[in-house]
Design a protein around this motif. Sequence first.
Motif, PDB file in Angstrom:
ATOM      1  N   LEU A 265     -32.662  12.808 -54.444  1.00 39.43           N
ATOM      2  CA  LEU A 265     -32.633  12.831 -55.903  1.00 39.43           C
ATOM      3  C   LEU A 265     -31.422  13.594 -56.441  1.00 39.43           C
ATOM      4  O   LEU A 265     -30.611  13.050 -57.181  1.00 39.43           O
ATOM      5  CB  LEU A 265     -33.915  13.464 -56.453  1.00 39.43           C
ATOM      6  N   ASP A 266     -31.299  14.866 -56.047  1.00 38.18           N
ATOM      7  CA  ASP A 266     -30.286  15.681 -56.731  1.00 38.18           C
ATOM      8  C   ASP A 266     -29.031  15.920 -55.898  1.00 38.18           C
ATOM      9  O   ASP A 266     -28.136  16.635 -56.341  1.00 38.18           O
ATOM     10  CB  ASP A 266     -30.900  17.011 -57.192  1.00 38.18           C
ATOM     11  N   GLY A 267     -28.938  15.310 -54.730  1.00 36.60           N
ATOM     12  CA  GLY A 267     -27.700  15.426 -53.965  1.00 36.60           C
ATOM     13  C   GLY A 267     -27.443  16.818 -53.405  1.00 36.60           C
ATOM     14  O   GLY A 267     -26.303  17.171 -53.118  1.00 36.60           O
ATOM     15  N   ARG A 268     -28.494  17.635 -53.257  1.00 39.91           N
ATOM     16  CA  ARG A 268     -28.359  18.944 -52.640  1.00 39.91           C
ATOM     17  C   ARG A 268     -28.096  18.756 -51.141  1.00 39.91           C
ATOM     18  O   ARG A 268     -28.796  17.976 -50.505  1.00 39.91           O
ATOM     19  CB  ARG A 268     -29.678  19.690 -52.854  1.00 39.91           C
ATOM     20  N   PRO A 269     -27.109  19.471 -50.533  1.00 41.29           N
ATOM     21  CA  PRO A 269     -26.885  19.310 -49.091  1.00 41.29           C
ATOM     22  C   PRO A 269     -28.091  19.818 -48.326  1.00 41.29           C
ATOM     23  O   PRO A 269     -28.595  20.910 -48.612  1.00 41.29           O
ATOM     24  CB  PRO A 269     -25.656  20.177 -48.804  1.00 41.29           C
ATOM     25  N   LEU A 270     -28.572  19.027 -47.367  1.00 47.39           N
ATOM     26  CA  LEU A 270     -29.770  19.407 -46.623  1.00 47.39           C
ATOM     27  C   LEU A 270     -29.445  19.845 -45.209  1.00 47.39           C
ATOM     28  O   LEU A 270     -29.907  20.869 -44.738  1.00 47.39           O
ATOM     29  CB  LEU A 270     -30.751  18.231 -46.571  1.00 47.39           C
ATOM     30  N   PHE A 271     -28.671  19.005 -44.513  1.00 48.15           N
ATOM     31  CA  PHE A 271     -28.325  19.365 -43.137  1.00 48.15           C
ATOM     32  C   PHE A 271     -27.127  18.536 -42.701  1.00 48.15           C
ATOM     33  O   PHE A 271     -26.684  17.639 -43.421  1.00 48.15           O
ATOM     34  CB  PHE A 271     -29.512  19.167 -42.197  1.00 48.15           C
ATOM     35  N   VAL A 272     -26.603  18.899 -41.535  1.00 48.31           N
ATOM     36  CA  VAL A 272     -25.494  18.144 -40.964  1.00 48.31           C
ATOM     37  C   VAL A 272     -26.066  17.162 -39.947  1.00 48.31           C
ATOM     38  O   VAL A 272     -26.806  17.551 -39.041  1.00 48.31           O
ATOM     39  CB  VAL A 272     -24.480  19.084 -40.290  1.00 48.31           C
ATOM     40  N   GLN A 273     -25.773  15.878 -40.169  1.00 47.47           N
ATOM     41  CA  GLN A 273     -26.257  14.861 -39.241  1.00 47.47           C
ATOM     42  C   GLN A 273     -25.142  14.557 -38.255  1.00 47.47           C
ATOM     43  O   GLN A 273     -24.012  14.284 -38.650  1.00 47.47           O
ATOM     44  CB  GLN A 273     -26.621  13.595 -40.032  1.00 47.47           C
ATOM     45  N   ARG A 274     -25.468  14.632 -36.970  1.00 44.83           N
ATOM     46  CA  ARG A 274     -24.492  14.205 -35.975  1.00 44.83           C
ATOM     47  C   ARG A 274     -24.730  12.726 -35.686  1.00 44.83           C
ATOM     48  O   ARG A 274     -25.815  12.358 -35.259  1.00 44.83           O
ATOM     49  CB  ARG A 274     -24.634  15.039 -34.716  1.00 44.83           C
TER      50      ARG A 274
ATOM     51  N   MET B 183     -27.576  26.471 -67.295  1.00 42.66           N
ATOM     52  CA  MET B 183     -27.942  26.139 -65.906  1.00 42.66           C
ATOM     53  C   MET B 183     -26.745  26.365 -64.993  1.00 42.66           C
ATOM     54  O   MET B 183     -25.665  25.857 -65.247  1.00 42.66           O
ATOM     55  CB  MET B 183     -28.367  24.663 -65.865  1.00 42.66           C
ATOM     56  N   THR B 184     -26.942  27.151 -63.968  1.00 45.72           N
ATOM     57  CA  THR B 184     -25.819  27.351 -63.036  1.00 45.72           C
ATOM     58  C   THR B 184     -25.796  26.182 -62.061  1.00 45.72           C
ATOM     59  O   THR B 184     -26.822  25.746 -61.566  1.00 45.72           O
ATOM     60  CB  THR B 184     -25.967  28.660 -62.232  1.00 45.72           C
ATOM     61  N   ARG B 185     -24.601  25.688 -61.833  1.00 45.10           N
ATOM     62  CA  ARG B 185     -24.490  24.595 -60.894  1.00 45.10           C
ATOM     63  C   ARG B 185     -24.269  25.166 -59.513  1.00 45.10           C
ATOM     64  O   ARG B 185     -23.633  26.210 -59.345  1.00 45.10           O
ATOM     65  CB  ARG B 185     -23.342  23.674 -61.294  1.00 45.10           C
ATOM     66  N   GLU B 186     -24.799  24.451 -58.552  1.00 47.20           N
ATOM     67  CA  GLU B 186     -24.674  24.877 -57.173  1.00 47.20           C
ATOM     68  C   GLU B 186     -23.228  25.095 -56.779  1.00 47.20           C
ATOM     69  O   GLU B 186     -22.901  26.026 -56.054  1.00 47.20           O
ATOM     70  CB  GLU B 186     -25.231  23.753 -56.302  1.00 47.20           C
ATOM     71  N   VAL B 187     -22.364  24.203 -57.310  1.00 44.09           N
ATOM     72  CA  VAL B 187     -20.973  24.242 -56.894  1.00 44.09           C
ATOM     73  C   VAL B 187     -20.322  25.561 -57.302  1.00 44.09           C
ATOM     74  O   VAL B 187     -19.444  26.081 -56.624  1.00 44.09           O
ATOM     75  CB  VAL B 187     -20.204  23.030 -57.459  1.00 44.09           C
ATOM     76  N   ASP B 188     -20.802  26.179 -58.404  1.00 42.37           N
ATOM     77  CA  ASP B 188     -20.217  27.440 -58.848  1.00 42.37           C
ATOM     78  C   ASP B 188     -20.602  28.605 -57.945  1.00 42.37           C
ATOM     79  O   ASP B 188     -19.991  29.663 -57.982  1.00 42.37           O
ATOM     80  CB  ASP B 188     -20.651  27.743 -60.285  1.00 42.37           C
ATOM     81  N   GLU B 189     -21.667  28.414 -57.170  1.00 44.29           N
ATOM     82  CA  GLU B 189     -22.101  29.493 -56.285  1.00 44.29           C
ATOM     83  C   GLU B 189     -21.397  29.464 -54.937  1.00 44.29           C
ATOM     84  O   GLU B 189     -21.625  30.323 -54.101  1.00 44.29           O
ATOM     85  CB  GLU B 189     -23.623  29.409 -56.072  1.00 44.29           C
ATOM     86  N   LEU B 190     -20.572  28.463 -54.721  1.00 49.93           N
ATOM     87  CA  LEU B 190     -19.856  28.395 -53.439  1.00 49.93           C
ATOM     88  C   LEU B 190     -18.775  29.462 -53.390  1.00 49.93           C
ATOM     89  O   LEU B 190     -18.235  29.878 -54.420  1.00 49.93           O
ATOM     90  CB  LEU B 190     -19.201  27.029 -53.281  1.00 49.93           C
ATOM     91  N   ASP B 191     -18.451  29.860 -52.162  1.00 49.06           N
ATOM     92  CA  ASP B 191     -17.304  30.767 -51.995  1.00 49.06           C
ATOM     93  C   ASP B 191     -16.037  30.029 -52.403  1.00 49.06           C
ATOM     94  O   ASP B 191     -15.970  28.812 -52.309  1.00 49.06           O
ATOM     95  CB  ASP B 191     -17.171  31.179 -50.519  1.00 49.06           C
ATOM     96  N   PRO B 192     -15.022  30.789 -52.846  1.00 50.41           N
ATOM     97  CA  PRO B 192     -13.745  30.120 -53.120  1.00 50.41           C
ATOM     98  C   PRO B 192     -13.134  29.625 -51.813  1.00 50.41           C
ATOM     99  O   PRO B 192     -13.435  30.158 -50.746  1.00 50.41           O
ATOM    100  CB  PRO B 192     -12.888  31.223 -53.739  1.00 50.41           C
ATOM    101  N   PRO B 193     -12.297  28.602 -51.900  1.00 53.34           N
ATOM    102  CA  PRO B 193     -11.679  28.101 -50.673  1.00 53.34           C
ATOM    103  C   PRO B 193     -10.734  29.141 -50.093  1.00 53.34           C
ATOM    104  O   PRO B 193     -10.148  29.942 -50.823  1.00 53.34           O
ATOM    105  CB  PRO B 193     -10.900  26.873 -51.142  1.00 53.34           C
ATOM    106  N   PRO B 194     -10.611  29.169 -48.757  1.00 47.32           N
ATOM    107  CA  PRO B 194      -9.667  30.097 -48.137  1.00 47.32           C
ATOM    108  C   PRO B 194      -8.247  29.689 -48.503  1.00 47.32           C
ATOM    109  O   PRO B 194      -8.014  28.531 -48.851  1.00 47.32           O
ATOM    110  CB  PRO B 194      -9.912  29.906 -46.629  1.00 47.32           C
ATOM    111  N   PRO B 195      -7.300  30.627 -48.440  1.00 47.00           N
ATOM    112  CA  PRO B 195      -5.905  30.260 -48.732  1.00 47.00           C
ATOM    113  C   PRO B 195      -5.429  29.194 -47.741  1.00 47.00           C
ATOM    114  O   PRO B 195      -5.861  29.162 -46.590  1.00 47.00           O
ATOM    115  CB  PRO B 195      -5.132  31.574 -48.560  1.00 47.00           C
ATOM    116  N   TYR B 196      -4.548  28.322 -48.210  1.00 45.84           N
ATOM    117  CA  TYR B 196      -4.110  27.204 -47.400  1.00 45.84           C
ATOM    118  C   TYR B 196      -3.322  27.674 -46.187  1.00 45.84           C
ATOM    119  O   TYR B 196      -2.411  28.486 -46.298  1.00 45.84           O
ATOM    120  CB  TYR B 196      -3.253  26.250 -48.235  1.00 45.84           C
ATOM    121  N   ASP B 197      -3.695  27.200 -45.013  1.00 48.34           N
ATOM    122  CA  ASP B 197      -3.027  27.582 -43.772  1.00 48.34           C
ATOM    123  C   ASP B 197      -2.591  26.295 -43.082  1.00 48.34           C
ATOM    124  O   ASP B 197      -3.424  25.565 -42.539  1.00 48.34           O
ATOM    125  CB  ASP B 197      -4.021  28.370 -42.905  1.00 48.34           C
ATOM    126  N   PRO B 198      -1.288  25.955 -43.098  1.00 52.54           N
ATOM    127  CA  PRO B 198      -0.819  24.674 -42.551  1.00 52.54           C
ATOM    128  C   PRO B 198      -1.184  24.504 -41.080  1.00 52.54           C
ATOM    129  O   PRO B 198      -1.517  23.407 -40.630  1.00 52.54           O
ATOM    130  CB  PRO B 198       0.701  24.731 -42.713  1.00 52.54           C
TER     131      PRO B 198
END
Lengths: 851, 330
Positions: free
Chosen positions: A582-591, A1-16
Amino acid sequence: MTREVDELDPPPPYDPELDRAQRERLAAAWKTPTGWRYFSAVNNSVVGLWYLIGSFAFFAFGGLMALLMRTQLAVPENDFLSMELYNQVFTMHGTVMMFLFAVPIFEAVAIMVLPEILGARDLPFPRLSTFGFMCFVIGGVFVCGSLLFGVGPDGGWFMYPPLSSSEAQTGLGTDIWLLGLSFIEVASIAAAIELIVGVLKSRPPGMRLNLMPLYCWYVLVVGGMILFAFPPLIAGDLLLEMERAFHWPFFDPDKGGDPLLWQHLFWIFGHPEVYIIFLPSIAIIATIVPTFARVPMIGHSWIVLSAVGVAFLSFGLWVHHMFATGLPGISLAFFSAASEAVAIPTGVQIFCFIGTILVGRLRMSVPMLFAAGALAIFVFGGLTGVMVALVPFDLQAHDTYFVVAHLHYTLIGGALFPVFAGVWYWYPFATDKALSERLGKWAFWLMFTGFNVAFLPMHWTGIQGMPRRVWTYSEADGWTALNMISTIGAFTLAAGFVVLVYDVVRPKKNQPYVKRNVWDAGTLEWSEEVPGMPWGIRSIPYIGTRYPLWEQKGLLEEIDRGEWLLPDAEEGKREMIVTDLLDGRPLFVQRVPGPTFKTVIAAALLGAVFIFATYHWWTATIAAAVLTVAAIIWWLWTGTAHPPEKPTKYVGRGMHLPLYASGTASVGWWAMFITMVGDMTAFFGLVFAYFFFWTIYPEWPPAGLGLPHAGWLAAGLVLLLAACAAMAAAVRLNRKSRIGAARLALAASAGLAVPGTLGFVWACWGEGLNPTEHAFTATIWVLVLWLGLHMLVALLMPLYCIARSLCGYLTPEYDADLRNSALYWNFMAATALIVFLLLAVLPHLLGGPMP
Amino acid sequence: VAQGRTGFVLRLPARVALPVLLAGCSPKTSWLAGAGTGALETERMMWIMLSGAVLIWAAVMALAFWAARTNPEDPRKTEALARDLVRWGGLVFPIAVVTTLLIWALFMMRGAADARADMVVAVEGEQWWWRVTYDPGTEAETVTANEIRLPVGQSVRFLLTSDDVIHSFWVPALGGKTDMIPGRETSLLLHPVREGAWTGICAEYCGGAHAQMRLEVIVEPAEDFAAWRAGLAEPVAAADHPGLDLFLTHGCGACHTLRGTPANGQVGPELTHLAARTTLGAGILPMEREVLADWITHTHDLKPGVLMPAYPDLPPQALDTLVDFLMALE
């Protein structure tokens, strides 16, 4: 089973540079207001702090009541307190400790730490938290203040009628108690809704239910319990106040009422209440134990099942407070068995804690000391609980000091000591400073010794026959020495509390900050930076373990570098991620909305409604009620469901999330659903009254009183069901962009609601049913009254939606207001149908003499 | 009765512990007075359960202490052990204990339900005293107040009612309590087995003077009881006493009944044989001349909240005559 987290883009390089800019924008968005505007704050860490201070202030007040009582009882025939004052003081002690400390402290701790444990920046309805807190403070000060004017309630915290239902017996204090506490119950329910939705919808991405920390499980369970336990009491309060103010004779046996009805409604609330107090404290223990044992909790799912089991059982054992009322043996046996059964899930939880300590390498510290003290005290209280749950033993022990000892062993061991452990444990989290280990030990040993000196002898005092709630006794009773010992213990216990308070409030300006994650704990709240930032968590990570700080290597650094979600506040708005329940999938951004005084004003106006009603100033009451509704509409209009400037938002790691949701994905829909479940529970409290009377009358319906007109009831029902259908049609039409037709359907709904409600009223009025004549007619009228009050709100909803539609806030894509209103209307249709069945159909089905 | 023997064995710890714990303690209100079968059964139950509770508590504490002190050598083995602890200690053991206790209690309740009564006494709770009726609903019905006499060895069914607020009828030395609820009639079976004077207590908070709502229960030999019961039915003994006039002119008769005189008030306690009782003011004061005089003049100092008006301005002479009369109501 592929986890959702593995499908995310890698983080951008750190920019102070970017990191600094993001931090600045986050800080601006989440800044706590300063100066007098501080009191407009709504963020959970500020409101949680207020809640904590408020709860402990009331605790100190309740404790003072206890010391007054102990001083009075120290010697026989004492005249330190008069009989009148003592009766007020013991009533206030129970009331304050139960309603103004034990339940609010749960809410205080949960509001303070729950979002951070979930890696959320706030709860989904920050303004609701403030509103609840303000209701709590206003109601609490009102109820406590009555004592200063010598009109404190004196009917006992259980307020049994007929003592409490007759104005000749108990005066204004009882009205203050009933209305003041109903108001506070509103606050409790508001917080429960907030916390349930918080646990269900604001978990971090990836945190499936099985990964949820135990603390959150307990919050969910207790929130649910509040939702089902408080409404029956609100129903009871309504009946009792209607009897006091308008002589609707629900509890008057001369007019077909029965005092026992109140006892059922009160204890259907009152016993779950005990577990509502106990479980959140066990939740604190369940959080502290793994930290100090340095291993995950063993039997995680056993604990969850046990907590749920206790919650269920707690609703089935209220009658064990009524063993002496002469109920039939078969019901006593049933409730005795249910009461005994609670020992089993409780035993499981305690042994899971001991097992975890065994598996781990325990490190002692003050929180663990309080946890150990809690265990020692609570286990004994639980064992005496097994004794009093047996009917023959209870018939002796009931209403004696044996029960006083038992309940304080369970509540102080099971709730207070864990709360102190929690205060100690989370103090560095909240303030970035540490408490003194030395003072902590002093506080603990003073409290532990004082407690046992005070309450252990009380078992024996009870066995020697001392009943509860007596302001005096005579030397000849032989209770003198035991009472003197208890008094000494009570003052020792109080001294320990003073030490703890001193340690908490003493200035710590020159004290260094604690190190980050000071206890090396595994849960997310300790990811907070030191000193703490107003935004809570720097970026919101994917969670794949139960103890992420232990089990997800490098997580802290990733969070800090802003590598996870929502690391920025580009638009300067307060934002949080809402996930699937149930599964903690991100749905939307709540303001979430920021600081405001609107909620404070709404709470103050609602307080005025209750306070004016206490004094029977009906015109002022109605005026305040209208203003309250206006204030709440103003708050909702300006603060909720605004269409965003763009449909989606980039939250980092290649993920775009919508900025708006309606229906079951949204938090508002769930809040409405949960509110209405609580509302229906209160309604079922009234329905319970109806069936209760059915069981006690020899003839049903009682002869000579008349019945509501079935034809008018049917007409009213048809109109209200049509109004509900019009609401549903409005949702569909609006979604299909047929906006004009949708507005027309909304107008139809409002137009049908008025004659529909009047149909129900006229069915009773036209037949000359008089609510003061008999408990049966009073019950019929109270059901209609309930429906009518709800229809007033129901009427406002379509009108609100029309206005929102006209102003462009309600569109085919953005229809949260409309869908939430339609949901409310579904519950109204159910309410109307049930009232119709009870009034028009059941009297004929159940009619005739009882078999 | 069989309970006597087992009761003695199980009450041994009480006999050892009591003198230490309770030097100078009066047993009149104690559950452990052992004056009724109900109280004896509860007492036995209490000693067994309390000892068990202390043992279980000590075992759990020892276990927790040991768990805290032990550092696991083989974590996997320790974890298996911990899970066994939860399974056996947290689940199986409580189930076994509470099931056993429950079955025991159910049998006791069944026994109590099956028991038959030799006599019936009706008691009505009032704020804040007790209206007592012997042989209610029969020819021999007789009303008295605040004192109940019972023949030893006979079981009594108490029919309990109230007309104002909820009270609870409780004689700890004899057995458990039952509430008195307006609009309902409840009942309680007691079976006194030991002679003596015991205290009855209102166990449900009933407003103002709840703390001082007491009752004297005297258990005596059957023949003494029979003599007392016959006397109870008699009218007032001192109908020709000058104090009776004072009693009537001051309006006492509006609330109190003296059978055989025009005084027939129903609001307050019946006083026909007042002086034959051992207590005053609903079980709170000794029935003595000076106390009675004080009660009439300073009622509210002795029992705050009491509904009887005080008569502080009664001339000393009149008070003397009135008290003389009342003390003659044997």
